[in-house]
Design a protein around this motif. Structure first.
Motif, PDB file in Angstrom:
ATOM      1  N   LEU A 115       0.806  -1.219   0.000  1.00 39.15           N
ATOM      2  CA  LEU A 115       0.000   0.000   0.000  1.00 39.15           C
ATOM      3  C   LEU A 115       0.840   1.270   0.000  1.00 39.15           C
ATOM      4  CD1 LEU A 115      -2.719  -1.137   2.563  1.00 39.15           C
ATOM      5  CD2 LEU A 115      -2.802  -1.243   0.061  1.00 39.15           C
ATOM      6  N   GLY A 116       2.124   1.162  -0.230  1.00 34.62           N
ATOM      7  CA  GLY A 116       2.989   2.336  -0.252  1.00 34.62           C
ATOM      8  C   GLY A 116       3.914   2.386   0.937  1.00 34.62           C
ATOM      9  N   SER A 117       3.412   2.122   2.136  1.00 33.94           N
ATOM     10  CA  SER A 117       4.265   2.109   3.322  1.00 33.94           C
ATOM     11  C   SER A 117       4.119   0.811   4.109  1.00 33.94           C
ATOM     12  CB  SER A 117       3.949   3.309   4.222  1.00 33.94           C
ATOM     13  OG  SER A 117       2.586   3.315   4.584  1.00 33.94           O
ATOM     14  N   ILE A 118       2.987   0.150   3.979  1.00 28.69           N
ATOM     15  CA  ILE A 118       2.755  -1.129   4.649  1.00 28.69           C
ATOM     16  C   ILE A 118       2.200  -2.111   3.633  1.00 28.69           C
ATOM     17  CG2 ILE A 118       2.366  -0.055   6.903  1.00 28.69           C
ATOM     18  CD1 ILE A 118      -0.677  -0.606   6.483  1.00 28.69           C
ATOM     19  N   GLY A 119       2.180  -3.367   4.011  1.00 32.81           N
ATOM     20  CA  GLY A 119       1.604  -4.390   3.146  1.00 32.81           C
ATOM     21  C   GLY A 119       0.152  -4.637   3.499  1.00 32.81           C
ATOM     22  N   VAL A 120      -0.485  -5.481   2.698  1.00 31.43           N
ATOM     23  CA  VAL A 120      -1.847  -5.919   2.974  1.00 31.43           C
ATOM     24  C   VAL A 120      -1.979  -7.372   2.523  1.00 31.43           C
ATOM     25  CG1 VAL A 120      -2.786  -5.044   0.771  1.00 31.43           C
ATOM     26  CG2 VAL A 120      -4.318  -5.409   2.725  1.00 31.43           C
ATOM     27  N   ALA A 121      -2.586  -8.182   3.367  1.00 31.93           N
ATOM     28  CA  ALA A 121      -2.915  -9.569   3.029  1.00 31.93           C
ATOM     29  C   ALA A 121      -4.420  -9.711   3.246  1.00 31.93           C
ATOM     30  CB  ALA A 121      -2.141 -10.540   3.918  1.00 31.93           C
ATOM     31  N   PHE A 122      -5.127 -10.050   2.188  1.00 32.57           N
ATOM     32  CA  PHE A 122      -6.586 -10.132   2.237  1.00 32.57           C
ATOM     33  C   PHE A 122      -7.005 -11.486   2.808  1.00 32.57           C
ATOM     34  CE2 PHE A 122      -5.437  -7.178  -1.096  1.00 32.57           C
ATOM     35  CZ  PHE A 122      -6.219  -6.080  -0.774  1.00 32.57           C
ATOM     36  N   LYS A 123      -7.825 -11.468   3.850  1.00 31.48           N
ATOM     37  CA  LYS A 123      -8.247 -12.701   4.525  1.00 31.48           C
ATOM     38  C   LYS A 123      -9.735 -12.962   4.353  1.00 31.48           C
ATOM     39  CE  LYS A 123      -4.101 -13.532   5.808  1.00 31.48           C
ATOM     40  NZ  LYS A 123      -3.366 -14.664   5.277  1.00 31.48           N
ATOM     41  N   LEU A 124     -10.599 -12.033   4.737  1.00 30.03           N
ATOM     42  CA  LEU A 124     -12.045 -12.180   4.553  1.00 30.03           C
ATOM     43  C   LEU A 124     -12.589 -10.946   3.845  1.00 30.03           C
ATOM     44  CD1 LEU A 124     -13.198 -13.579   8.028  1.00 30.03           C
ATOM     45  CD2 LEU A 124     -12.890 -14.848   5.887  1.00 30.03           C
ATOM     46  N   TRP A 125     -13.311 -11.178   2.767  1.00 29.97           N
ATOM     47  CA  TRP A 125     -13.947 -10.112   2.003  1.00 29.97           C
ATOM     48  C   TRP A 125     -15.380  -9.948   2.485  1.00 29.97           C
ATOM     49  CZ3 TRP A 125     -11.305  -7.492  -1.911  1.00 29.97           C
ATOM     50  CH2 TRP A 125     -10.047  -8.007  -2.236  1.00 29.97           C
ATOM     51  N   GLY A 126     -15.982  -8.830   2.190  1.00 28.13           N
ATOM     52  CA  GLY A 126     -17.381  -8.617   2.536  1.00 28.13           C
ATOM     53  C   GLY A 126     -18.282  -9.696   1.981  1.00 28.13           C
ATOM     54  N   SER A 127     -17.945 -10.222   0.809  1.00 25.47           N
ATOM     55  CA  SER A 127     -18.746 -11.294   0.212  1.00 25.47           C
ATOM     56  C   SER A 127     -18.698 -12.575   1.042  1.00 25.47           C
ATOM     57  CB  SER A 127     -18.286 -11.568  -1.224  1.00 25.47           C
ATOM     58  OG  SER A 127     -16.915 -11.927  -1.242  1.00 25.47           O
ATOM     59  N   ARG A 147      -7.419  -3.060  -2.189  1.00 32.76           N
ATOM     60  CA  ARG A 147      -7.077  -3.796  -3.415  1.00 32.76           C
ATOM     61  C   ARG A 147      -6.703  -2.832  -4.534  1.00 32.76           C
ATOM     62  NH1 ARG A 147      -9.937  -4.360  -7.627  1.00 32.76           N
ATOM     63  NH2 ARG A 147     -11.903  -3.976  -6.566  1.00 32.76           N
ATOM     64  N   GLU A 148      -7.477  -1.763  -4.698  1.00 29.74           N
ATOM     65  CA  GLU A 148      -7.201  -0.802  -5.762  1.00 29.74           C
ATOM     66  C   GLU A 148      -5.885  -0.056  -5.519  1.00 29.74           C
ATOM     67  OE1 GLU A 148     -10.420   1.516  -7.488  1.00 29.74           O
ATOM     68  OE2 GLU A 148     -11.863   0.253  -6.384  1.00 29.74           O
ATOM     69  N   ILE A 149      -5.604   0.301  -4.260  1.00 33.06           N
ATOM     70  CA  ILE A 149      -4.323   0.955  -3.958  1.00 33.06           C
ATOM     71  C   ILE A 149      -3.168   0.009  -4.247  1.00 33.06           C
ATOM     72  CG2 ILE A 149      -2.869   1.896  -2.120  1.00 33.06           C
ATOM     73  CD1 ILE A 149      -5.477   2.952  -0.817  1.00 33.06           C
ATOM     74  N   ALA A 150      -3.306  -1.256  -3.852  1.00 34.40           N
ATOM     75  CA  ALA A 150      -2.245  -2.241  -4.109  1.00 34.40           C
ATOM     76  C   ALA A 150      -2.004  -2.407  -5.609  1.00 34.40           C
ATOM     77  CB  ALA A 150      -2.604  -3.584  -3.470  1.00 34.40           C
ATOM     78  N   GLU A 151      -3.075  -2.399  -6.401  1.00 38.30           N
ATOM     79  CA  GLU A 151      -2.925  -2.503  -7.855  1.00 38.30           C
ATOM     80  C   GLU A 151      -2.206  -1.277  -8.415  1.00 38.30           C
ATOM     81  OE1 GLU A 151      -6.929  -3.162  -9.191  1.00 38.30           O
ATOM     82  OE2 GLU A 151      -6.864  -5.304  -8.654  1.00 38.30           O
TER      83      GLU A 151
END
Length: 174
Positions: free
Chosen positions: A24-36, A125-129
């Motif tokens: 995300l620019g300064s930190i990472g992100v790992a997606f675990k549970l989505w709203g769906s 997700r969009e920032i990571a892309e």
């Protein structure tokens, strides 16, 4: 009286170490549970914090965040309250309140972020892309922030936090 049969929510299983990841620019992100996965109630991501990482001060207009530190030490500033939490510490960050987070230690840190209601995980997700494609265009970041009800700030206390913890100022709006 019997009530109509309502199907149970889907069972979602996320094994340790799995889930899409990004930066995300300064930190990472790992997606675990989505709203769906939760009927829109919550989403869950994990954020790895490299040493010196600082998230730009921001506020959410649509969701609350709940953070659980799982490794290292992470500092939090929300409104006029500041705290450093170690592994096992919890904090709430209510919508509408300017907040930031940073790695407050000398080793990598990690936290779980629970977002309620769900939906903001799509902003991550969009920032990571954008970040994966190179340095994001500030106008595109501003448009994305607007779409997700995200507002950035430059509070007068930020330089002191950066100095006290030896942080790298985050990329993004000045």
């Amino acid at each position: 009286m019997s009530s109509p049969s309502v199907p149970p929510p889907p069972l979602t299983v996320v094994q340790p170490g799995t889930g899409d990841e990004g930066f995300l620019g300064s930190i990472g992100v790992a997606f675990k549970l989505w709203g769906s996965d939760t009927g829109g109630a919550v989403s869950v991501v994990e954020h790895p914090f490299p040493v010196g990482a600082l998230v730009p001060p921001h506020l959410h207009t649509r969701e609350d965040e709940y953070s659980i530190v799982t490794e290292g030490e992470i500092g939090f500033r929300s409104g006029d309250r500041e705290v450093v939490l170690g592994s096992g510490g919890y904090i709430t960050k209510p919508r509408g309140e300017l907040h930031t987070m940073w790695n407050a230690g000398s080793t990598p840190a990690r936290m779980i972020e629970i977002i309620s209601p769900a939906g903001f995980e799509h902003c991550f997700r969009e920032i990571a892309e954008m970040t994966a494609a190179g340095q994001p265009d500030p106008a595109a970041v501003a448009e994305l922030a607007h779409r997700y009800g995200l507002e950035f700030g430059q509070p007068d206390w930020l330089p002191g936090v950066i100095e006290r913890y030896g942080l790298t100022p985050p990329p993004g709006p000045e």
